[in-house]
Motif scaffolding. Structure first.
Motif, PDB file in Angstrom:
ATOM      1  N   VAL A 118     -17.652  -9.279   9.559  1.00 15.59           N
ATOM      2  CA  VAL A 118     -16.426  -9.841   9.182  1.00 15.59           C
ATOM      3  C   VAL A 118     -16.182  -9.904   7.629  1.00 15.59           C
ATOM      4  O   VAL A 118     -15.234  -9.365   7.019  1.00 15.59           O
ATOM      5  CB  VAL A 118     -16.275 -11.444   9.595  1.00 15.59           C
ATOM      6  N   ASP A 119     -17.343 -10.002   7.032  1.00 13.79           N
ATOM      7  CA  ASP A 119     -17.423  -9.977   5.471  1.00 13.79           C
ATOM      8  C   ASP A 119     -16.942  -8.431   5.055  1.00 13.79           C
ATOM      9  O   ASP A 119     -16.186  -8.390   4.003  1.00 13.79           O
ATOM     10  CB  ASP A 119     -18.728 -10.183   5.022  1.00 13.79           C
ATOM     11  N   ASN A 125     -12.476  -3.568  -1.024  1.00 15.41           N
ATOM     12  CA  ASN A 125     -13.304  -2.487  -1.585  1.00 15.41           C
ATOM     13  C   ASN A 125     -14.381  -2.022  -0.765  1.00 15.41           C
ATOM     14  O   ASN A 125     -15.255  -1.307  -1.227  1.00 15.41           O
ATOM     15  CB  ASN A 125     -13.949  -2.876  -2.979  1.00 15.41           C
ATOM     16  N   ALA A 126     -14.107  -2.117   0.553  1.00 13.69           N
ATOM     17  CA  ALA A 126     -15.420  -1.858   1.452  1.00 13.69           C
ATOM     18  C   ALA A 126     -15.481  -0.283   1.314  1.00 13.69           C
ATOM     19  O   ALA A 126     -14.463   0.524   1.341  1.00 13.69           O
ATOM     20  CB  ALA A 126     -15.069  -2.221   2.651  1.00 13.69           C
ATOM     21  N   ASP A 127     -16.655   0.041   1.568  1.00 15.65           N
ATOM     22  CA  ASP A 127     -17.031   1.693   1.594  1.00 15.65           C
ATOM     23  C   ASP A 127     -16.576   2.146   2.977  1.00 15.65           C
ATOM     24  O   ASP A 127     -17.041   1.740   3.825  1.00 15.65           O
ATOM     25  CB  ASP A 127     -18.468   1.843   1.540  1.00 15.65           C
ATOM     26  N   SER A 157     -27.693   9.457   2.874  1.00 16.24           N
ATOM     27  CA  SER A 157     -28.515   8.415   2.293  1.00 16.24           C
ATOM     28  C   SER A 157     -27.979   7.021   2.685  1.00 16.24           C
ATOM     29  O   SER A 157     -26.800   6.957   3.153  1.00 16.24           O
ATOM     30  CB  SER A 157     -28.651   8.505   0.530  1.00 16.24           C
ATOM     31  N   GLN A 158     -28.799   6.075   2.725  1.00 22.36           N
ATOM     32  CA  GLN A 158     -28.314   4.819   3.266  1.00 22.36           C
ATOM     33  C   GLN A 158     -27.442   4.114   2.266  1.00 22.36           C
ATOM     34  O   GLN A 158     -27.801   3.949   1.284  1.00 22.36           O
ATOM     35  CB  GLN A 158     -29.450   3.696   3.469  1.00 22.36           C
ATOM     36  N   PRO A 159     -26.283   3.652   2.281  1.00 23.74           N
ATOM     37  CA  PRO A 159     -25.390   3.076   1.277  1.00 23.74           C
ATOM     38  C   PRO A 159     -25.569   1.549   1.400  1.00 23.74           C
ATOM     39  O   PRO A 159     -26.281   0.967   2.215  1.00 23.74           O
ATOM     40  CB  PRO A 159     -24.039   3.480   1.893  1.00 23.74           C
ATOM     41  N   LYS A 160     -25.436   1.145   0.209  1.00 20.59           N
ATOM     42  CA  LYS A 160     -25.258  -0.372   0.147  1.00 20.59           C
ATOM     43  C   LYS A 160     -24.639  -1.356   1.194  1.00 20.59           C
ATOM     44  O   LYS A 160     -25.004  -2.531   1.500  1.00 20.59           O
ATOM     45  CB  LYS A 160     -25.039  -0.840  -1.358  1.00 20.59           C
ATOM     46  N   ALA A 161     -23.595  -0.717   1.422  1.00 20.92           N
ATOM     47  CA  ALA A 161     -22.408  -1.382   2.449  1.00 20.92           C
ATOM     48  C   ALA A 161     -23.206  -1.703   3.845  1.00 20.92           C
ATOM     49  O   ALA A 161     -23.105  -2.602   4.356  1.00 20.92           O
ATOM     50  CB  ALA A 161     -21.227  -0.641   2.526  1.00 20.92           C
ATOM     51  N   LEU A 162     -24.131  -0.757   4.157  1.00 19.44           N
ATOM     52  CA  LEU A 162     -24.966  -1.020   5.393  1.00 19.44           C
ATOM     53  C   LEU A 162     -26.314  -1.892   5.171  1.00 19.44           C
ATOM     54  O   LEU A 162     -26.864  -2.090   6.397  1.00 19.44           O
ATOM     55  CB  LEU A 162     -25.133   0.335   6.146  1.00 19.44           C
ATOM     56  N   MET A 244      -8.667  -1.998   7.926  1.00 17.36           N
ATOM     57  CA  MET A 244      -7.305  -1.741   7.512  1.00 17.36           C
ATOM     58  C   MET A 244      -7.214  -0.247   7.185  1.00 17.36           C
ATOM     59  O   MET A 244      -6.203   0.377   7.279  1.00 17.36           O
ATOM     60  CB  MET A 244      -6.859  -2.583   6.510  1.00 17.36           C
ATOM     61  N   SER A 245      -8.298   0.408   6.587  1.00 19.39           N
ATOM     62  CA  SER A 245      -8.377   1.632   6.078  1.00 19.39           C
ATOM     63  C   SER A 245      -7.958   2.780   7.215  1.00 19.39           C
ATOM     64  O   SER A 245      -7.410   3.877   7.075  1.00 19.39           O
ATOM     65  CB  SER A 245      -9.699   2.077   5.306  1.00 19.39           C
TER      66      SER A 245
END
Length: 358
Positions: A118-119, A125-127, A157-162, A244-245
């Protein structure tokens, strides 16, 4: 799609298609379709730039943004109601290797994962380079309920969002498959070990919110209590986000027939997946799954997070996905069917339960 992924990857390109390499493109390209690239590029059908289709008259025509554009729009979500599609032209883009895979963990951590989901969905600004599915399920072979995250990133590479979906402890390290790899290999993995016995999928959709996700999990557990005696049962619930993107990308790529607007989102598609062995258990399995969906839909209405949209790829026979697109979209689909198939040939002879005459 495996051969397609292999071919385009060899030239440094990517393409939207299904997440199982042994499958074809037809279902996803005509019904919606979710891809590892969807958050940034929309549904699979949004990336079809041209359909070649045989009409009921026997004529072979193209449908794209310039030629038969009303048919092109209808095919993007309208299923097999208009003819036999003999060719799909899809847009491609530069793409190298991806990072991702599966990780498995235990039930106490699942509540935190739904909150993280949910966050992510409510982060403006989600990746959009990521792809997330969170699941929990029981398999008779394991003898317990286990949780799984299926996560991907369009870069190697592993992103911060994950991080919230990867840094869970404790994990079942022996089952983790996170790595850098090709799209083809990831989609090979997604299909490995799938059971070959009786299978059903049922689904609903609601606006992303922690409380409704928690209720869906509670409903899953109550349903499992009624199914745990079924021989060789595999029963899972999966949350698949529609950020939404993704809906915005559908609009920017010419639109589709799904009837979704950015103001509807962000959404979560809930999938109940069940496999079992004996036809004697069919009625129980179907009834329990239908009741679970009804329970969740009622709760979503009471919490003001319900939406009419039903994802056609996961719809079951008691549902009416075309009406869930909204009256304007369904009227357009019916008008296109009347124009290109005036005698309703494909409303009576084509396979599948979802017809525009319903």
């Amino acid at each position: 799609m495996g051969n397609v992924y292999e071919t385009v990857s060899a030239t440094g390109l990517g393409v939207l298609g299904n997440r199982h390499s042994s499958g074809g493109i037809g279902g996803d390209a005509l019904q919606g379709g979710l891809s590892y690239f969807s958050y940034a590029r929309g549904f699979v059908c949004d990336n079809v730039v041209n359909y070649e289709i045989v009409l009921a008259s026997g004529d072979i025509v193209n449908a794209n943004a310039e030629t038969n554009s009303n048919l092109w729009m209808a095919l993007k979500g309208g299923g097999n109601n208009f003819g036999i599609v003999t060719r799909f032209d899809l847009s491609v883009f530069e793409q190298g290797q991806l990072w991702g895979g599966k990780l498995f963990y235990f039930q106490p951590s699942f509540v935190g994962q739904t909150q993280s989901l949910v966050d992510y969905l409510h982060n403006p600004n989600a990746d959009v380079g990521v792809h997330i599915c969170v699941s929990l399920g029981y398999a008779a072979a394991l003898g317990d309920i286990v949780c799984m995250n299926d996560v991907f990133y369009t870069r190697p590479s592993q992103p911060k969002a994950l991080e919230p979906f990867v840094d869970i402890q404790p994990q079942i390290d022996q089952m983790k498959t996170l790595r850098v790899d090709s799209l083809k290999n990831f989609t090979d993995e997604a299909f490995t070990g799938a059971p070959s016995n009786r299978v059903t999928k049922m689904s609903t959709t609601f606006k992303a919110g922690t409380r409704i996700l928690e209720h869906a999990v509670e409903t899953y557990h109550a349903s499992f209590e009624m199914l745990k005696g079924v021989e060789n049962i595999l029963f899972s619930i999966t949350f698949e986000p529609l950020p939404m993107s993704m809906i915005e990308q559908s609009i920017s790529r010419g639109g589709n027939s799904l009837g979704l607007k950015p103001s509807d989102g962000p959404l979560v598609v809930v999938l109940f997946y069940t496999s079992w062995d004996s036809p004697n258990d069919d009625k129980l399995v179907y009834d329990v799954n239908k009741k679970a969906l009804e329970n969740i839909d009622n709760e979503a209405q009471s919490k003001n997070v319900s939406v009419p949209y039903r994802y056609l790829n996961y719809a079951f026979t008691h549902q009416d996905p075309f009406s869930s697109y909204g009256p304007e979209s369904k009227a357009h689909l019916q008008a296109v069917s009347s124009k290109y198939d005036p005698e309703g040939f494909f409303q009576t002879v084509s396979a599948g339960p979802f017809k525009l005459s319903k």
